[in-house]
Design a protein around this motif. Structure first.
Motif, PDB file in Angstrom:
ATOM      1  N   PRO A   1       2.564   4.525  -7.681  1.00 23.11           N
ATOM      2  CA  PRO A   1       2.613   3.021  -8.109  1.00 23.11           C
ATOM      3  C   PRO A   1       2.976   2.134  -6.934  1.00 23.11           C
ATOM      4  CG  PRO A   1       4.822   4.188  -8.448  1.00 23.11           C
ATOM      5  CD  PRO A   1       3.715   5.149  -7.983  1.00 23.11           C
ATOM      6  N   LEU A   2       2.646   0.743  -6.950  1.00 21.89           N
ATOM      7  CA  LEU A   2       2.713  -0.121  -5.998  1.00 21.89           C
ATOM      8  C   LEU A   2       4.132  -0.530  -5.922  1.00 21.89           C
ATOM      9  CD1 LEU A   2       1.938  -2.049  -3.622  1.00 21.89           C
ATOM     10  CD2 LEU A   2       1.343  -3.666  -5.595  1.00 21.89           C
ATOM     11  N   ILE A   3       4.923  -0.835  -4.835  1.00 28.02           N
ATOM     12  CA  ILE A   3       6.380  -1.298  -4.661  1.00 28.02           C
ATOM     13  C   ILE A   3       6.174  -2.779  -4.361  1.00 28.02           C
ATOM     14  CG2 ILE A   3       8.468  -1.275  -3.673  1.00 28.02           C
ATOM     15  CD1 ILE A   3       8.151   1.810  -3.488  1.00 28.02           C
ATOM     16  N   SER A   4       5.484  -2.744  -3.078  1.00 28.69           N
ATOM     17  CA  SER A   4       5.204  -4.315  -2.371  1.00 28.69           C
ATOM     18  C   SER A   4       4.051  -4.151  -1.601  1.00 28.69           C
ATOM     19  CB  SER A   4       6.546  -4.871  -1.851  1.00 28.69           C
ATOM     20  OG  SER A   4       6.925  -3.758  -0.964  1.00 28.69           O
ATOM     21  N   VAL A   5       3.396  -5.374  -1.410  1.00 27.01           N
ATOM     22  CA  VAL A   5       2.510  -5.663  -0.313  1.00 27.01           C
ATOM     23  C   VAL A   5       3.133  -6.005   0.914  1.00 27.01           C
ATOM     24  CG1 VAL A   5       0.365  -6.615   0.455  1.00 27.01           C
ATOM     25  CG2 VAL A   5       0.695  -5.945  -1.793  1.00 27.01           C
TER      26      VAL A   5
ATOM     27  N   ARG B   1      -3.388   1.303 -12.157  1.00 30.35           N
ATOM     28  CA  ARG B   1      -3.447   1.259 -10.860  1.00 30.35           C
ATOM     29  C   ARG B   1      -3.031  -0.182 -10.601  1.00 30.35           C
ATOM     30  NH1 ARG B   1      -2.768   5.330  -8.562  1.00 30.35           N
ATOM     31  NH2 ARG B   1      -4.549   6.992  -8.601  1.00 30.35           N
ATOM     32  N   HIS B   2      -2.929  -0.490  -9.457  1.00 31.50           N
ATOM     33  CA  HIS B   2      -2.373  -1.651  -9.002  1.00 31.50           C
ATOM     34  C   HIS B   2      -3.576  -2.286  -8.045  1.00 31.50           C
ATOM     35  CE1 HIS B   2       1.747  -0.457  -9.954  1.00 31.50           C
ATOM     36  NE2 HIS B   2       1.839  -1.498 -10.186  1.00 31.50           N
ATOM     37  N   PHE B   3      -3.627  -3.746  -7.977  1.00 33.05           N
ATOM     38  CA  PHE B   3      -4.545  -4.360  -7.171  1.00 33.05           C
ATOM     39  C   PHE B   3      -4.050  -5.646  -6.497  1.00 33.05           C
ATOM     40  CE2 PHE B   3      -4.458  -6.116 -11.608  1.00 33.05           C
ATOM     41  CZ  PHE B   3      -4.258  -7.364 -11.421  1.00 33.05           C
ATOM     42  N   ILE B   4      -4.798  -6.318  -5.854  1.00 34.56           N
ATOM     43  CA  ILE B   4      -4.386  -7.538  -5.001  1.00 34.56           C
ATOM     44  C   ILE B   4      -5.721  -8.221  -5.524  1.00 34.56           C
ATOM     45  CG2 ILE B   4      -4.454  -8.542  -2.724  1.00 34.56           C
ATOM     46  CD1 ILE B   4      -3.294  -5.957  -1.760  1.00 34.56           C
TER      47      ILE B   4
ATOM     48  N   LEU C   1     -17.478  -3.609  11.265  1.00 35.83           N
ATOM     49  CA  LEU C   1     -16.436  -2.739  11.502  1.00 35.83           C
ATOM     50  C   LEU C   1     -16.202  -1.873  10.250  1.00 35.83           C
ATOM     51  CD1 LEU C   1     -14.083  -4.661  13.591  1.00 35.83           C
ATOM     52  CD2 LEU C   1     -15.508  -3.235  14.533  1.00 35.83           C
ATOM     53  N   PRO C   2     -16.076  -0.739  10.102  1.00 36.04           N
ATOM     54  CA  PRO C   2     -15.771  -0.041   8.899  1.00 36.04           C
ATOM     55  C   PRO C   2     -14.533  -0.182   8.387  1.00 36.04           C
ATOM     56  CG  PRO C   2     -15.818   1.718  10.836  1.00 36.04           C
ATOM     57  CD  PRO C   2     -16.435   0.280  11.199  1.00 36.04           C
ATOM     58  N   ASN C   3     -13.335  -0.527   9.271  1.00 32.64           N
ATOM     59  CA  ASN C   3     -12.059  -0.596   8.985  1.00 32.64           C
ATOM     60  C   ASN C   3     -11.604  -2.134   9.460  1.00 32.64           C
ATOM     61  OD1 ASN C   3     -12.165  -0.434  11.752  1.00 32.64           O
ATOM     62  ND2 ASN C   3     -10.257   1.228  11.967  1.00 32.64           N
ATOM     63  N   ALA C   4     -12.618  -2.987   9.112  1.00 31.67           N
ATOM     64  CA  ALA C   4     -12.238  -4.354   9.524  1.00 31.67           C
ATOM     65  C   ALA C   4     -11.007  -5.077   8.700  1.00 31.67           C
ATOM     66  CB  ALA C   4     -13.429  -5.233   9.241  1.00 31.67           C
ATOM     67  N   ILE C   5     -10.579  -4.381   7.664  1.00 29.63           N
ATOM     68  CA  ILE C   5      -9.521  -4.918   6.952  1.00 29.63           C
ATOM     69  C   ILE C   5      -8.451  -3.980   6.512  1.00 29.63           C
ATOM     70  CG2 ILE C   5      -8.617  -5.798   4.749  1.00 29.63           C
ATOM     71  CD1 ILE C   5     -11.697  -6.667   4.200  1.00 29.63           C
ATOM     72  N   THR C   6      -7.162  -4.311   6.820  1.00 30.97           N
ATOM     73  CA  THR C   6      -5.970  -3.188   6.800  1.00 30.97           C
ATOM     74  C   THR C   6      -5.055  -3.744   5.874  1.00 30.97           C
ATOM     75  OG1 THR C   6      -6.179  -2.390   9.135  1.00 30.97           O
ATOM     76  CG2 THR C   6      -4.100  -2.068   8.044  1.00 30.97           C
ATOM     77  N   VAL C   7      -5.024  -3.190   4.632  1.00 29.25           N
ATOM     78  CA  VAL C   7      -3.846  -3.460   3.698  1.00 29.25           C
ATOM     79  C   VAL C   7      -2.636  -2.451   3.700  1.00 29.25           C
ATOM     80  CG1 VAL C   7      -3.582  -3.925   1.411  1.00 29.25           C
ATOM     81  CG2 VAL C   7      -5.674  -4.351   2.105  1.00 29.25           C
ATOM     82  N   THR C   8      -1.424  -3.107   4.237  1.00 32.03           N
ATOM     83  CA  THR C   8      -0.633  -2.065   4.162  1.00 32.03           C
ATOM     84  C   THR C   8       0.677  -2.614   3.134  1.00 32.03           C
ATOM     85  OG1 THR C   8      -0.677  -2.487   6.961  1.00 32.03           O
ATOM     86  CG2 THR C   8       1.423  -1.531   6.011  1.00 32.03           C
ATOM     87  N   TYR C   9       1.086  -1.356   2.492  1.00 35.92           N
ATOM     88  CA  TYR C   9       1.923  -1.537   1.476  1.00 35.92           C
ATOM     89  C   TYR C   9       2.969  -0.435   1.227  1.00 35.92           C
ATOM     90  CZ  TYR C   9      -1.725   1.055  -1.069  1.00 35.92           C
ATOM     91  OH  TYR C   9      -2.880   2.347  -1.274  1.00 35.92           O
ATOM     92  N   GLN C  10       3.937  -0.518   0.490  1.00 32.48           N
ATOM     93  CA  GLN C  10       4.843   0.438  -0.236  1.00 32.48           C
ATOM     94  C   GLN C  10       4.526   0.815  -1.502  1.00 32.48           C
ATOM     95  OE1 GLN C  10       8.855  -0.698   0.700  1.00 32.48           O
ATOM     96  NE2 GLN C  10       8.749   0.889   2.210  1.00 32.48           N
TER      97      GLN C  10
END
Length: 199
Positions: A87-91, A119-122, A138-147
């Motif tokens: 489960p998502l804690i925070s983005v 599931r969680h989403f943005i 780029l295959p990894n153009a976007i990086t989402v970092t979350y806890q």
């Protein structure tokens, strides 16, 4: 809710050093409360059970930091970007490489997060859209970092998941070979509600 072909991969960058089941509880389950000669083996089984459940069901049992990579954002503002680990804690941040090759950070004031069907989403807030100037080559153009995770201690993990892990640990402890199984196990039945088919 789908995210098409935008998702590429994820990596856990900060994993908890705590065990998802305490050694004491595993000993009790195995009726080894007074026997400590097998502690190293039991600890290994605890880690293996936790790792199996996390990878199979897309869960973070204990608090961890996840980096999730996408090639592009969803096509329109009504489409969510699904997070792979629950489960998502925070983005923490959403960064992307723009067409000039520079790293940009999308302002947290322009997006929000939520939960749906386990599931969680943005998604962009009302009046905002996904960033458009992304280098989609780029295959990894976007990086989402979350806890993500249920908490910092084994006691914060739902009891259903803990019982499933204890059943796995008991099975592996008692059966040190690799038996053939054709039917779902009790632990798999306990974990069924946590399985998400669209991720």
């Amino acid at each position: 809710m789908t995210q098409g072909q935008t998702y590429r991969s994820y990596v856990v960058t900060a994993k908890s050093s705590e065990l998802p089941v305490t050694l004491e509880r595993a000993r009790y389950q195995l009726r080894n409360e007074d026997l400590k000669f097998d502690d190293a083996h039991i600890t290994g089984l605890i880690k293996t059970a936790g790792d199996y459940i996390e990878r199979t069901y897309g869960l973070a049992l204990l608090t961890q930091t996840v980096k999730q990579y996408h090639q592009k954002f969803p096509c329109n503002s009504n489409s969510p970007l699904l997070l792979r680990i629950a489960p998502l804690i925070s983005v923490t941040s959403i960064q992307y490489i723009d067409s000039a090759g520079d790293t940009q950070t999308w302002s947290s004031s322009e997006y929000t997060s939520g939960g749906y069907n386990g599931r969680h989403f943005i998604t962009p807030k009302t009046g905002y859209s996904w960033p458009s100037d992304v280098d989609t080559d780029l295959p990894n153009a976007i990086t989402v970092t979350y806890q993500a995770g249920y908490g910092a201690k084994a006691s914060t993990i739902p009891e259903t998941i803990t019982q499933a892990m204890l059943m796995m640990i008991t099975d592996w402890y008692d059966n040190r070979a690799d038996p053939v199984r054709n039917m779902p196990t009790a632990s798999e039945r306990l974990m069924q509600p946590f399985y998400v088919f669209n991720v």
